[in-house]
Design a protein around this motif. Structure first.
Motif, PDB file in Angstrom:
ATOM      1  N   SER A  26       0.840  -1.213   0.000  1.00 15.60           N
ATOM      2  CA  SER A  26       0.000   0.000   0.000  1.00 15.60           C
ATOM      3  C   SER A  26       0.871   1.258   0.000  1.00 15.60           C
ATOM      4  CB  SER A  26      -0.956  -0.005   1.196  1.00 15.60           C
ATOM      5  OG  SER A  26      -0.240   0.106   2.410  1.00 15.60           O
ATOM      6  N   GLY A  29       2.024   1.687  -3.566  1.00 11.39           N
ATOM      7  CA  GLY A  29       0.878   2.152  -4.360  1.00 11.39           C
ATOM      8  C   GLY A  29       0.632   3.640  -4.134  1.00 11.39           C
ATOM      9  N   GLY A  30       0.706   4.084  -2.893  1.00 13.01           N
ATOM     10  CA  GLY A  30       0.544   5.507  -2.587  1.00 13.01           C
ATOM     11  C   GLY A  30       1.649   6.335  -3.218  1.00 13.01           C
ATOM     12  N   ILE A  32       3.298   5.634  -5.954  1.00 14.96           N
ATOM     13  CA  ILE A  32       3.044   5.674  -7.399  1.00 14.96           C
ATOM     14  C   ILE A  32       1.933   6.678  -7.694  1.00 14.96           C
ATOM     15  CG2 ILE A  32       2.153   4.337  -9.353  1.00 14.96           C
ATOM     16  CD1 ILE A  32       3.675   1.911  -8.169  1.00 14.96           C
ATOM     17  N   TRP A  33       0.899   6.696  -6.883  1.00 17.53           N
ATOM     18  CA  TRP A  33      -0.186   7.670  -7.076  1.00 17.53           C
ATOM     19  C   TRP A  33       0.343   9.090  -6.921  1.00 17.53           C
ATOM     20  CZ3 TRP A  33      -2.270  11.331  -3.798  1.00 17.53           C
ATOM     21  CH2 TRP A  33      -3.386  11.988  -4.279  1.00 17.53           C
ATOM     22  N   ALA A  34       1.176   9.329  -5.915  1.00 18.08           N
ATOM     23  CA  ALA A  34       1.737  10.677  -5.685  1.00 18.08           C
ATOM     24  C   ALA A  34       2.593  11.103  -6.881  1.00 18.08           C
ATOM     25  CB  ALA A  34       2.560  10.690  -4.399  1.00 18.08           C
ATOM     26  N   SER A  36       2.244  10.121  -9.959  1.00 16.45           N
ATOM     27  CA  SER A  36       1.319  10.407 -11.058  1.00 16.45           C
ATOM     28  C   SER A  36       0.715  11.794 -10.902  1.00 16.45           C
ATOM     29  CB  SER A  36       0.216   9.347 -11.088  1.00 16.45           C
ATOM     30  OG  SER A  36      -0.789   9.695 -12.006  1.00 16.45           O
ATOM     31  N   GLU A  37       0.279  12.134  -9.720  1.00 15.52           N
ATOM     32  CA  GLU A  37      -0.283  13.469  -9.443  1.00 15.52           C
ATOM     33  C   GLU A  37       0.760  14.555  -9.708  1.00 15.52           C
ATOM     34  OE1 GLU A  37      -3.101  16.261  -8.291  1.00 15.52           O
ATOM     35  OE2 GLU A  37      -3.359  14.132  -8.672  1.00 15.52           O
TER      36      GLU A  37
END
Length: 174
Positions: A26, A29-30, A32-34, A36-37
């Motif tokens: 997790s 995953g967080g 990778i999301w950051a 992307s943002e």
């Protein structure tokens, strides 16, 4: 949690290891999301800089046009003044009354032209101010992009290190 077991390829994982693996996944995953943002915000900044550069080009073109117009008006003004001077020197005193009326008309036109020139000067000053402000904004955005690029490189290195760590955790016997 202690009683939970997961059997994968002949290896048994206890509940604590499963919890550690889930929390680690997790976190990645967080991250990778950051990232992307962050990249989407960077793209928005690049678009803003491109738009500012285009506006600066348009302002520069307008400034050039105003400068050409002003030069043309000054040339016309000089030609008219030369014509008036020549007319005055060619005419004698007996025709002075008619020439004075013509001169009054020419001076009125010259004054009107001069008002237009003053208006053009004010517009040019406004364009120059706006152009210099745009240049400062563009330079600021370029600096921001340079600092963001450094941060992206750092984040990319961290993400690669995390992937390498995941690979090491996934295959500990390697």
């Amino acid at each position: 949690m202690e009683d939970i077991e997961l059997n994968v390829g002949g290896t048994t994982f206890k509940g604590v290891w499963i919890a550690i693996l889930v929390s680690f996944a997790s976190t990645i995953g967080g991250g990778i999301w950051a990232a992307s943002e962050f990249f989407s915000r960077l793209e928005a900044q690049e678009e803003a800089v491109a738009e500012a550069a285009e506006n600066a080009s348009n302002i520069q073109a307008g400034f050039q046009e105003l400068q050409e117009t002003m030069t043309s008006n000054i040339a016309q003004f000089s030609t008219r003044v030369s014509g008036v001077e020549q007319s005055l020197s060619d005419n004698d005193v007996s025709q002075l009354q008619g020439k004075l009326a013509e001169l009054g008309t020419n001076i009125a036109q010259i004054m009107e032209q001069q008002k237009q020139l003053l208006d053009l000067r004010e517009r040019i000053a406004t364009v120059e101010k706006s152009n210099s402000e745009t240049v400062l904004i563009i330079e600021s955005k370029v600096k921001d992009i340079d600092s963001v690029t450094g941060s992206i490189k750092s984040l990319q290195t961290e993400v690669n290190d995390l992937w390498n760590g995941l690979d090491a955790v996934a295959n500990p016997l390697r």
